[in-house]
Design a protein around this motif. Sequence first.
Motif, PDB file in Angstrom:
ATOM      1  N   GLY A 369       0.840  -1.194   0.000  1.00  0.00           N
ATOM      2  CA  GLY A 369       0.000   0.000   0.000  1.00  0.00           C
ATOM      3  C   GLY A 369       0.869   1.235   0.000  1.00  0.00           C
ATOM      4  N   ASP A 370       0.245   2.389   0.233  1.00  0.00           N
ATOM      5  CA  ASP A 370       0.985   3.632   0.313  1.00  0.00           C
ATOM      6  C   ASP A 370       1.677   3.748   1.666  1.00  0.00           C
ATOM      7  OD1 ASP A 370       0.017   4.333  -2.210  1.00  0.00           O
ATOM      8  OD2 ASP A 370      -1.772   5.282  -1.357  1.00  0.00           O
ATOM      9  N   ALA A 371       2.622   4.668   1.779  1.00  0.00           N
ATOM     10  CA  ALA A 371       3.283   4.914   3.057  1.00  0.00           C
ATOM     11  C   ALA A 371       2.239   5.240   4.114  1.00  0.00           C
ATOM     12  CB  ALA A 371       4.284   6.060   2.918  1.00  0.00           C
ATOM     13  N   SER A 404       4.739  -4.876   1.729  1.00  0.00           N
ATOM     14  CA  SER A 404       5.541  -3.662   1.734  1.00  0.00           C
ATOM     15  C   SER A 404       6.240  -3.559   3.087  1.00  0.00           C
ATOM     16  CB  SER A 404       4.668  -2.422   1.508  1.00  0.00           C
ATOM     17  OG  SER A 404       4.200  -2.352   0.181  1.00  0.00           O
ATOM     18  N   LEU A 405       7.399  -2.911   3.072  1.00  0.00           N
ATOM     19  CA  LEU A 405       8.153  -2.657   4.298  1.00  0.00           C
ATOM     20  C   LEU A 405       7.912  -1.206   4.702  1.00  0.00           C
ATOM     21  CD1 LEU A 405      10.332  -3.538   6.399  1.00  0.00           C
ATOM     22  CD2 LEU A 405      12.040  -2.684   4.772  1.00  0.00           C
ATOM     23  N   TYR A 406       7.434  -1.007   5.924  1.00  0.00           N
ATOM     24  CA  TYR A 406       7.064   0.316   6.408  1.00  0.00           C
ATOM     25  C   TYR A 406       7.863   0.653   7.663  1.00  0.00           C
ATOM     26  CZ  TYR A 406       2.810  -0.629   3.629  1.00  0.00           C
ATOM     27  OH  TYR A 406       1.913  -0.938   2.638  1.00  0.00           O
ATOM     28  N   TYR A 416       7.641   6.095   6.440  1.00  0.00           N
ATOM     29  CA  TYR A 416       8.577   5.534   5.467  1.00  0.00           C
ATOM     30  C   TYR A 416       7.971   4.301   4.812  1.00  0.00           C
ATOM     31  CZ  TYR A 416      12.486   2.865   3.575  1.00  0.00           C
ATOM     32  OH  TYR A 416      13.299   2.138   2.741  1.00  0.00           O
ATOM     33  N   LYS A 417       8.276   4.145   3.517  1.00  0.00           N
ATOM     34  CA  LYS A 417       7.950   2.923   2.799  1.00  0.00           C
ATOM     35  C   LYS A 417       9.121   2.559   1.886  1.00  0.00           C
ATOM     36  CE  LYS A 417       5.067   0.866  -0.776  1.00  0.00           C
ATOM     37  NZ  LYS A 417       4.099   1.104  -1.857  1.00  0.00           N
ATOM     38  N   TYR A 418       9.573   1.338   2.000  1.00  0.00           N
ATOM     39  CA  TYR A 418      10.634   0.820   1.127  1.00  0.00           C
ATOM     40  C   TYR A 418      10.110   0.782  -0.304  1.00  0.00           C
ATOM     41  CZ  TYR A 418      14.445  -2.388  -0.247  1.00  0.00           C
ATOM     42  OH  TYR A 418      15.534  -2.980  -0.832  1.00  0.00           O
ATOM     43  N   ASP A 419      10.974   1.104  -1.266  1.00  0.00           N
ATOM     44  CA  ASP A 419      10.485   1.329  -2.624  1.00  0.00           C
ATOM     45  C   ASP A 419      10.230   0.070  -3.431  1.00  0.00           C
ATOM     46  OD1 ASP A 419      13.103   0.595  -2.931  1.00  0.00           O
ATOM     47  OD2 ASP A 419      13.778   2.452  -3.900  1.00  0.00           O
ATOM     48  N   VAL A 420      10.517  -1.103  -2.856  1.00  0.00           N
ATOM     49  CA  VAL A 420      10.283  -2.367  -3.564  1.00  0.00           C
ATOM     50  C   VAL A 420       9.490  -3.290  -2.647  1.00  0.00           C
ATOM     51  CG1 VAL A 420      11.350  -4.379  -4.638  1.00  0.00           C
ATOM     52  CG2 VAL A 420      12.440  -2.135  -4.866  1.00  0.00           C
ATOM     53  N   ASN A 421       8.447  -3.913  -3.179  1.00  0.00           N
ATOM     54  CA  ASN A 421       7.719  -4.896  -2.383  1.00  0.00           C
ATOM     55  C   ASN A 421       8.599  -6.126  -2.144  1.00  0.00           C
ATOM     56  OD1 ASN A 421       5.453  -3.314  -2.191  1.00  0.00           O
ATOM     57  ND2 ASN A 421       4.375  -4.317  -3.868  1.00  0.00           N
ATOM     58  N   ILE A 422       8.314  -6.824  -1.049  1.00  0.00           N
ATOM     59  CA  ILE A 422       9.130  -7.956  -0.630  1.00  0.00           C
ATOM     60  C   ILE A 422       8.268  -9.217  -0.620  1.00  0.00           C
ATOM     61  CG2 ILE A 422      10.444  -8.959   1.283  1.00  0.00           C
ATOM     62  CD1 ILE A 422      11.226  -6.109   2.074  1.00  0.00           C
ATOM     63  N   THR A 423       8.744 -10.259  -1.249  1.00  0.00           N
ATOM     64  CA  THR A 423       8.037 -11.539  -1.284  1.00  0.00           C
ATOM     65  C   THR A 423       8.692 -12.496  -0.288  1.00  0.00           C
ATOM     66  OG1 THR A 423       7.410 -11.255  -3.603  1.00  0.00           O
ATOM     67  CG2 THR A 423       7.338 -13.490  -2.703  1.00  0.00           C
ATOM     68  N   VAL A 432      17.684  -6.260   3.545  1.00  0.00           N
ATOM     69  CA  VAL A 432      17.498  -5.096   2.659  1.00  0.00           C
ATOM     70  C   VAL A 432      18.661  -4.124   2.779  1.00  0.00           C
ATOM     71  CG1 VAL A 432      14.994  -5.304   2.689  1.00  0.00           C
ATOM     72  CG2 VAL A 432      16.124  -3.824   4.381  1.00  0.00           C
ATOM     73  N   GLY A 433      19.606  -4.422   3.679  1.00  0.00           N
ATOM     74  CA  GLY A 433      20.769  -3.561   3.823  1.00  0.00           C
ATOM     75  C   GLY A 433      20.444  -2.247   4.509  1.00  0.00           C
ATOM     76  N   ASP A 434      21.209  -1.223   4.172  1.00  0.00           N
ATOM     77  CA  ASP A 434      20.993   0.106   4.733  1.00  0.00           C
ATOM     78  C   ASP A 434      19.944   0.839   3.905  1.00  0.00           C
ATOM     79  OD1 ASP A 434      22.935  -0.483   6.546  1.00  0.00           O
ATOM     80  OD2 ASP A 434      24.499   0.749   5.610  1.00  0.00           O
ATOM     81  N   ILE A 435      18.893   1.275   4.565  1.00  0.00           N
ATOM     82  CA  ILE A 435      17.834   2.026   3.884  1.00  0.00           C
ATOM     83  C   ILE A 435      17.669   3.369   4.581  1.00  0.00           C
ATOM     84  CG2 ILE A 435      16.642  -0.003   2.986  1.00  0.00           C
ATOM     85  CD1 ILE A 435      14.753   0.090   5.342  1.00  0.00           C
ATOM     86  N   VAL A 436      17.170   4.351   3.840  1.00  0.00           N
ATOM     87  CA  VAL A 436      17.169   5.725   4.335  1.00  0.00           C
ATOM     88  C   VAL A 436      15.780   6.338   4.201  1.00  0.00           C
ATOM     89  CG1 VAL A 436      18.176   8.027   4.102  1.00  0.00           C
ATOM     90  CG2 VAL A 436      19.582   6.001   3.657  1.00  0.00           C
TER      91      VAL A 436
END
Length: 650
Positions: A369-371, A404-406, A416-423, A432-436
């Motif tokens: 979904g959205d952030a 989604s990762l929030y 925040y929302k990660y820009d790629v969905n995760i399966t 996912v490493g370092d995310i900003v």
Amino acid sequence: MDKIASDVELQVQDDYVVIDNGLVQVTLSNPGGSVTRIQYNNVDNLLETHNEEENRGYWDLDWSKPEQLHDGIHDRISGTNFTVIMEDPDQVELSFVRYWDLSFGSKSVPLNIDVRFVMLHGIPGLYSYAIYEHLEGWPDFDLDQTRIVFKPSKDKFHYMAISDDRQRTMPMPEDRDTGQPLAYKEAVLLTNPINLDLKGEVDDKYQYSCENKDCKVHGWISNDSFTGFWTITPSNEFQSDGPFKQDLTSHVGPTTLAMFHSLHYSGEDVVLKFRDGEHWKKVFGPVFFYFNAVVDEDLENPYSTLWEDAKNQMMYEVQSWPYQFPNSEDYPHLEQRGTVTGRLFVQDRYISDDYISADSAYVGMALPGDAGSWQREGKGYQFWTKADASGCFSINNVREGNYSLYAYVPSFIGDYKYDVNITITPGCVIDVGDIVYEPPRNGPTFWEIGIADRSSAEFYIPDPSPNYINKLYLNQPNSVGMPSKSVHKFRQYGLWDRYTELYPDGDLLFVIDVSDYSNDWFYAHVTRKNDDNTYQPTTWQVLFELDNVDSDRGNYTLRLALASATVADLHVRVNDPETDPPLFRTGLIGKDNVIARHGIHGLYWLFNVNIPSNLLLEGFNTIYLTQSRGSSPFQGIMYDYIRLEGLPQN
């Protein structure tokens, strides 16, 4: 207690079934699946025997047809097919199913519901979970609420415990019947209670609500046999709307609840709407109903003993999640789940040139979904964790699926929302490493009010009227046993009317660099009560000084983060309280009813207001905040955080 643990035994009769592990014996109706009797600690039945058998322990839901606009239908779930899923000396699992078919039309909620009960060897308690399924092509409907309800004996269970600092002897249900009704049906002033120590207090079940993330154990203690009756929720993955969703726990009845989905503290924004014949299946639970007893009744504080034991059992259940015992292909065990790890940073160049560790951020997985959409999402599952001081996180035991990762980071606005969905696949470990996270920001902070924590708890919460108190929330002992200010002060009844008393001649005026938001900013922007008991809108002012204004360089930015809204419409004006139309208005927002229900937050809202620089003056300026709806004492908003940003800097 005379009994000792033994093999789990099952007895099936035409109209009831009994499961017994030597410690506790539970009787359920057949094929309905209502819990009618719980024998434990030499007590013949811990449940309320004055109630009809189907009104002692049960699953229920509230639903409506789309065109009914949530004129809900209450459905106490009763099975029509009984099946023994598993029976051996270590475990008995029972299924009570109610099937739906098209011939029912709109007379019944279009769901197949499979309610399960599980008893294990050596554990004094009962597990329960349910599988709800809406098949493709079935009618549309709305689901407002679903839960498990237990009603312990009112003659035995008088002491209720929700947390270390929220436990007490409770009123009797008769006390509510003889009391004075207040502004809404849930709130009653106790005028002639059986326990005279409670006279003059307010009872309201919403005073005992709790956030999902904190609601792991609650329940009741019997005063005569010193027996505990506890509801333990080992995981929040199956509950709606994320970790901050508030809901009911235990209350006068006595009643204890396991809440899975409701509109409480959120309103219609979180109704589960099923449209166009969509297929949906969800497992609610398992949750655990635990029973304990004091062996030596001469113990100095049996209440504390039972509560501490219940908390220890809760920790055991949490650490045992995901359970390995449920026998349903719809409940994935540990090896069928996955893990997501990473490290979250915040980048805000107006605070620091370096990345900032997302200390104590809440990071979670929910349906795509959205952030921020997770706080209104209940059809799927959610998995949340709290990052450490360096922003590192590990989200464990995630069910297979697409997510989604929030994240929400305390002290920073927005989502925040990660820009790629995760399966997620069985056994996977995804790093996912370092995310900003780059929170909303246009310019430097000129001033701010409050703390960006999605709550209005830091603002001024008034003392309650002495005529409407709950003594539990007046003074609480601190670590050395001395009274201290209650952190639950906002749970008192009637605080909304204190605003008019505190501001009799005009509305709130807050002066930047002079006023203190903990003393001078009322916790809720409420309506004003008139002498004729009607209500009217209110306008709050924020007075601030600007040394220089570049009137040709664009917009300043006002950030308005709201912690709650109930049938409200917030208008923003700058330096002219009569400007029509206002510079900004939210439009009609919110139905979370937090003001009435003694909350400190509901759903989170963030509004960004552009203020043309030519509206501002060198010297003193005033921002006018008008909550324009005024027909009820419960209309209003709670601010989380307000910030004025200057013009962007290169």
